[in-house]
Design a protein around this motif. Structure first.
Motif, mmCIF file in Angstrom:
data_model
loop_
_atom_site.group_PDB
_atom_site.id
_atom_site.type_symbol
_atom_site.label_atom_id
_atom_site.label_comp_id
_atom_site.label_asym_id
_atom_site.label_seq_id
_atom_site.Cartn_x
_atom_site.Cartn_y
_atom_site.Cartn_z
ATOM 1 N N TRP A 187 0.827 -1.223 0.000
ATOM 2 C CA TRP A 187 0.000 0.000 0.000
ATOM 3 C C TRP A 187 0.855 1.264 0.000
ATOM 4 O O TRP A 187 0.384 2.327 -0.381
ATOM 5 N N LEU A 190 1.252 2.718 -3.518
ATOM 6 C CA LEU A 190 0.118 3.389 -4.159
ATOM 7 C C LEU A 190 0.086 4.872 -3.815
ATOM 8 O O LEU A 190 0.531 5.290 -2.744
ATOM 9 N N TYR A 265 -8.159 2.673 -9.127
ATOM 10 C CA TYR A 265 -7.549 2.570 -7.802
ATOM 11 C C TYR A 265 -8.337 1.593 -6.932
ATOM 12 O O TYR A 265 -7.766 0.737 -6.246
ATOM 13 N N ILE A 268 -7.761 -2.033 -8.038
ATOM 14 C CA ILE A 268 -6.443 -2.521 -7.609
ATOM 15 C C ILE A 268 -6.477 -2.910 -6.137
ATOM 16 O O ILE A 268 -5.955 -3.950 -5.733
ATOM 17 N N CYS A 269 -7.130 -2.070 -5.329
ATOM 18 C CA CYS A 269 -7.248 -2.361 -3.904
ATOM 19 C C CYS A 269 -8.026 -3.647 -3.665
ATOM 20 O O CYS A 269 -7.675 -4.464 -2.804
ATOM 21 N N TYR A 272 -5.937 -6.731 -4.282
ATOM 22 C CA TYR A 272 -4.954 -7.018 -3.243
ATOM 23 C C TYR A 272 -5.590 -7.245 -1.880
ATOM 24 O O TYR A 272 -4.903 -7.370 -0.879
ATOM 25 N N TYR A 307 -0.806 2.408 -14.133
ATOM 26 C CA TYR A 307 0.461 2.826 -13.508
ATOM 27 C C TYR A 307 0.379 4.202 -12.871
ATOM 28 O O TYR A 307 1.212 4.542 -12.035
ATOM 29 N N CYS A 309 -1.697 4.958 -10.750
ATOM 30 C CA CYS A 309 -2.128 4.723 -9.370
ATOM 31 C C CYS A 309 -0.960 4.380 -8.452
ATOM 32 O O CYS A 309 -1.141 4.226 -7.240
ATOM 33 N N PHE A 310 0.244 4.272 -9.027
ATOM 34 C CA PHE A 310 1.430 3.940 -8.235
ATOM 35 C C PHE A 310 2.376 5.146 -8.170
ATOM 36 O O PHE A 310 2.459 5.933 -9.110
ATOM 37 N N LYS A 311 3.069 5.255 -7.061
ATOM 38 C CA LYS A 311 4.054 6.324 -6.904
ATOM 39 C C LYS A 311 5.232 6.076 -7.831
ATOM 40 O O LYS A 311 5.523 4.938 -8.183
#
Length: 319
Positions: A187, A190, A265, A268-269, A272, A307, A309-311
């Motif tokens: 997490w 994200l 987002y 994706i959550c 996981y 992508y 949604c990711f840092k």
């Protein structure tokens, strides 16, 4: 062995003046190793005139694989002639006698001087003994990427001009994961959750599509297995095509959905297992393979959105 020869091939290929004859020879060896691998697998079902182990031993000793002489301390006097062994024993005994004399001479000194004299005498003895017992050995030169997984101490690891060593260079810039003060939670990768609301209908459609695809894949996998067991090659290939086709159709279906970042987002959550507002309605999305499949579908259908949604901070990896 195949990886070693591949590394030597690319190292030669990327050199300033590659030797074409050498490249052909290495390529021939790589092909032979590949064939021997298949023979080893098939030996359970049929016999061959070739002995893979004998061929492997020959290739492992070929001059193409560099070997370099290095000095190594030896604690045993094996593989030497009787004359060499006796000479070494005599030299070691002479050193031991010198150490005994130095220790006796130190007995008459005051405690501080005695301790210093003993330390120097023993240090000299150990240095001379190690130097005396050093032997020349030949070590195989391997690429760097073998280093972390190798249990063979009889190797020298050097940088090769091969793709895996360039990857090794990049990976080595980051600290070892086992030595990090803390592990990275998924997490943390994200971005903060988008404030706008996710599109519930699209979420529902995508989850249903993932479940439907999983069911079709399982069905085709069973049919493919049955075709394989009955040695029906045509049906087996057809089932493979069906599995790929149904995946592509599902990707096209999800791609047709105009999805917001908040929706992506949220999905994706869900994949996981993170609690979301609609988590209870995901009762069917419990199969691990379905969750992985959902992530693959999202990345394939909307890669940029996925992508986003990711840092993108490298310091996360260095944490």
């Amino acid at each position: 062995m195949g990886q070693i020869y591949n590394s030597y091939y690319w190292d030669e290929f990327n050199s300033n003046n590659p030797n074409e004859q050498k490249l052909k020879q290495i390529y021939n060896y790589i092909s032979r190793l590949s064939s021997m691998s298949q023979i080893s697998i098939d030996r359970a079902k049929k016999t061959f005139a070739i002995n893979p182990r004998r061929e492997w031993d020959k290739l492992s000793k070929d001059p193409i694989i560099q070997r370099r002489e290095v000095l190594r301390p030896s604690n045993i006097l094996t593989r030497k002639t009787d004359e060499e062994t006796q000479s070494l024993i005599a030299h070691v005994k002479a050193l031991q006698a010198e150490l005994t004399q130095a220790e006796e001479a130190a007995e008459i000194l005051d405690p501080v001087a005695k301790q210093l004299a003993l330390r120097n005498a023993r240090k000299k003895y150990n240095m001379e003994k190690d130097k005396l017992l050093q032997v020349k050995v030949k070590k195989q030169v391997k690429p760097l990427f073998f280093k972390d997984n190798s249990v063979d101490n009889g190797c020298i690891f050097e940088h090769f001009k091969t793709p895996m060593d360039y990857v090794y260079d990049v990976v080595e810039r980051f600290p070892n994961a086992k030595r990090r003060p803390k592990t990275i939670d998924f997490w943390e990768l994200l971005i903060p959750a988008p404030k706008n609301k996710a599109q519930s209908e699209i979420k529902k459609d995508v989850v249903m599509a993932a479940n439907s695809l999983r069911q079709h894949q399982q069905m085709y996998q069973k049919m493919k297995k049955a075709a394989y067991e009955s040695q029906n090659t045509d049906d087996c290939e057809k089932m493979k095509e069906n599995i790929q086709s149904v995946f592509e159709e599902t990707v096209s279906y999800i791609r047709s959905k105009k999805m917001s970042q908040a929706t992506m987002y949220n999905l994706i959550c869900r994949a996981y297992g993170k609690q979301t507002g609609a988590h209870k309605r995901d009762a069917n999305l419990i199969d691990c393979d379905t969750k992985k499949l959902l992530l693959n579908l999202l990345a394939a259908a909307h890669p940029d959105l996925f992508y986003s949604c990711f840092k993108h901070e490298t310091n996360l990896v260095q944490a």
